[in-house]
Design a protein around this motif. Structure first.
Motif, mmCIF file in Angstrom:
data_model
loop_
_atom_site.group_PDB
_atom_site.id
_atom_site.type_symbol
_atom_site.label_atom_id
_atom_site.label_comp_id
_atom_site.label_asym_id
_atom_site.label_seq_id
_atom_site.Cartn_x
_atom_site.Cartn_y
_atom_site.Cartn_z
ATOM 1 N N TYR A 112 25.749 13.009 49.566
ATOM 2 C CA TYR A 112 25.051 14.012 48.758
ATOM 3 C C TYR A 112 23.585 13.679 48.591
ATOM 4 O O TYR A 112 23.210 12.500 48.549
ATOM 5 C CB TYR A 112 25.666 14.074 47.346
ATOM 6 N N LEU A 113 22.771 14.718 48.433
ATOM 7 C CA LEU A 113 21.432 14.576 47.888
ATOM 8 C C LEU A 113 21.604 14.832 46.403
ATOM 9 O O LEU A 113 22.051 15.912 46.000
ATOM 10 C CB LEU A 113 20.472 15.599 48.509
ATOM 11 N N VAL A 114 21.284 13.833 45.585
ATOM 12 C CA VAL A 114 21.542 13.904 44.138
ATOM 13 C C VAL A 114 20.225 13.960 43.374
ATOM 14 O O VAL A 114 19.323 13.154 43.614
ATOM 15 C CB VAL A 114 22.351 12.678 43.663
ATOM 16 N N ARG A 130 19.693 20.684 41.789
ATOM 17 C CA ARG A 130 19.711 20.965 43.223
ATOM 18 C C ARG A 130 20.640 20.021 43.973
ATOM 19 O O ARG A 130 20.657 19.999 45.198
ATOM 20 C CB ARG A 130 18.298 20.897 43.802
ATOM 21 N N THR A 131 21.449 19.232 43.253
ATOM 22 C CA THR A 131 22.410 18.337 43.893
ATOM 23 C C THR A 131 23.283 19.141 44.845
ATOM 24 O O THR A 131 23.767 20.214 44.496
ATOM 25 C CB THR A 131 23.279 17.635 42.828
ATOM 26 N N ASN A 132 23.459 18.594 46.051
ATOM 27 C CA ASN A 132 24.260 19.293 47.057
ATOM 28 C C ASN A 132 24.710 18.294 48.118
ATOM 29 O O ASN A 132 24.183 17.186 48.195
ATOM 30 C CB ASN A 132 23.424 20.403 47.712
ATOM 31 N N THR A 133 25.677 18.701 48.920
ATOM 32 C CA THR A 133 26.070 17.844 50.035
ATOM 33 C C THR A 133 24.864 17.704 50.960
ATOM 34 O O THR A 133 24.031 18.610 51.062
ATOM 35 C CB THR A 133 27.255 18.441 50.814
ATOM 36 N N GLU A 134 24.768 16.566 51.617
ATOM 37 C CA GLU A 134 23.610 16.298 52.457
ATOM 38 C C GLU A 134 23.437 17.375 53.530
ATOM 39 O O GLU A 134 22.330 17.832 53.798
ATOM 40 C CB GLU A 134 23.737 14.921 53.102
ATOM 41 N N LYS A 136 24.096 20.437 53.432
ATOM 42 C CA LYS A 136 23.625 21.715 52.881
ATOM 43 C C LYS A 136 22.247 21.585 52.240
ATOM 44 O O LYS A 136 21.736 22.550 51.679
ATOM 45 C CB LYS A 136 24.609 22.243 51.841
ATOM 46 N N ALA A 137 21.646 20.388 52.289
ATOM 47 C CA ALA A 137 20.384 20.127 51.597
ATOM 48 C C ALA A 137 19.202 20.038 52.557
ATOM 49 O O ALA A 137 18.189 19.418 52.247
ATOM 50 C CB ALA A 137 20.513 18.839 50.791
ATOM 51 N N GLU A 138 19.279 20.683 53.705
ATOM 52 C CA GLU A 138 18.231 20.582 54.726
ATOM 53 C C GLU A 138 16.866 21.005 54.185
ATOM 54 O O GLU A 138 15.862 20.315 54.408
ATOM 55 C CB GLU A 138 18.601 21.424 55.940
ATOM 56 N N GLU A 139 16.810 22.123 53.460
ATOM 57 C CA GLU A 139 15.537 22.598 52.896
ATOM 58 C C GLU A 139 14.932 21.539 51.976
ATOM 59 O O GLU A 139 13.742 21.237 52.051
ATOM 60 C CB GLU A 139 15.751 23.902 52.115
ATOM 61 N N ASP A 140 15.754 20.963 51.124
ATOM 62 C CA ASP A 140 15.273 19.938 50.194
ATOM 63 C C ASP A 140 14.774 18.706 50.948
ATOM 64 O O ASP A 140 13.707 18.178 50.636
ATOM 65 C CB ASP A 140 16.387 19.530 49.236
ATOM 66 N N LEU A 141 15.553 18.234 51.898
ATOM 67 C CA LEU A 141 15.193 17.027 52.641
ATOM 68 C C LEU A 141 13.880 17.215 53.391
ATOM 69 O O LEU A 141 13.055 16.302 53.448
ATOM 70 C CB LEU A 141 16.326 16.619 53.577
ATOM 71 N N GLN A 142 13.654 18.404 53.961
ATOM 72 C CA GLN A 142 12.394 18.683 54.647
ATOM 73 C C GLN A 142 11.240 18.716 53.655
ATOM 74 O O GLN A 142 10.165 18.177 53.914
ATOM 75 C CB GLN A 142 12.477 19.995 55.418
ATOM 76 N N SER A 143 11.465 19.335 52.505
ATOM 77 C CA SER A 143 10.422 19.445 51.488
ATOM 78 C C SER A 143 10.080 18.089 50.875
ATOM 79 O O SER A 143 8.908 17.789 50.639
ATOM 80 C CB SER A 143 10.869 20.415 50.389
ATOM 81 N N LEU A 144 11.086 17.260 50.633
ATOM 82 C CA LEU A 144 10.861 15.957 50.005
ATOM 83 C C LEU A 144 10.180 14.964 50.944
ATOM 84 O O LEU A 144 9.513 14.040 50.495
ATOM 85 C CB LEU A 144 12.187 15.370 49.518
ATOM 86 N N GLY A 145 10.348 15.149 52.249
ATOM 87 C CA GLY A 145 9.777 14.215 53.209
ATOM 88 C C GLY A 145 10.604 12.939 53.268
ATOM 89 O O GLY A 145 11.667 12.847 52.650
ATOM 90 N N PRO A 146 10.114 11.951 54.017
ATOM 91 C CA PRO A 146 10.914 10.733 54.159
ATOM 92 C C PRO A 146 10.958 9.955 52.843
ATOM 93 O O PRO A 146 9.946 9.772 52.191
ATOM 94 C CB PRO A 146 10.173 9.947 55.237
ATOM 95 N N GLY A 147 12.133 9.557 52.474
ATOM 96 C CA GLY A 147 12.283 8.721 51.294
ATOM 97 C C GLY A 147 12.206 7.258 51.692
ATOM 98 O O GLY A 147 11.828 6.927 52.820
ATOM 99 N N THR A 148 12.582 6.389 50.779
ATOM 100 C CA THR A 148 12.602 4.954 51.045
ATOM 101 C C THR A 148 14.027 4.535 51.354
ATOM 102 O O THR A 148 14.909 4.677 50.495
ATOM 103 C CB THR A 148 12.090 4.174 49.820
#
Length: 159
Positions: A112-114, A130-134, A136-148
């Motif tokens: 999940y993206l939590v 906005r918690t969702n399965t990873e 289904k979270a493509e829009e969020d992951l693109q918007s957030l950019g690379p995490g650590t």
């Protein structure tokens, strides 16, 4: 008045009063990913390793209703893969209330993206975030950019 009608009215009145006092899940519009990141206390991708069902009563202050609620809920242990906000710990515990009170339905083995908020000292995730399965979270992951990345390797010692 007919006794059967009086009885029916009593039942209807009791159901109405019970429904009026029941807590229900009402969400406002979800913020955009960057705003949700700013408002959250922790944002990360993690895989659920364990779910401990709590049989209550526990109390947690719910910001949405402005008071403490008693609930059972669950404690979800996730192995953290990537962090955008919050401590880069290998494991994080997320508390959820029952789904009828907006609790997020995590599943063991799922990633999940939590977006979590700290309430009463615990990290809490709910269906209004906005918690969702990873996947289904493509829009969020693109918007957030690379995490650590949270890299914890169990490297065997050399002989």
């Amino acid at each position: 008045m007919n006794p059967a009608n009086a009885s029916g009215l009593s039942v209807a009145a009791a159901l109405f009063l019970a429904a009026a006092g029941a807590e229900a899940c009402t969400c406002t519009e979800r913020p955009e990913p960057k705003q949700a990141l700013a408002e959250a206390d922790a944002v990360f991708v993690g895989a659920v390793e364990r779910i401990e069902v709590r049989t209550g009563p526990r109390q947690i202050r719910d910001w949405a209703v402005g008071r403490s609620l008693q609930y059972g809920g669950a404690r979800n242990t996730l192995r953290v893969i990537t962090v955008w906000k919050g401590p880069p710990d290998e494991f994080v515990s997320i508390t959820t209330v029952p789904e009828g009170l907006c609790g997020y339905p995590f599943s063991v083995g799922e990633t999940y993206l939590v977006y979590a908020q700290r309430r009463s000292g615990e990290l809490v995730a709910d269906i209004c975030s906005r918690t969702n399965t990873e996947y289904k979270a493509e829009e969020d992951l693109q918007s957030l950019g690379p995490g650590t990345p949270v890299l914890k390797w169990d490297i065997p010692s050399s002989p």
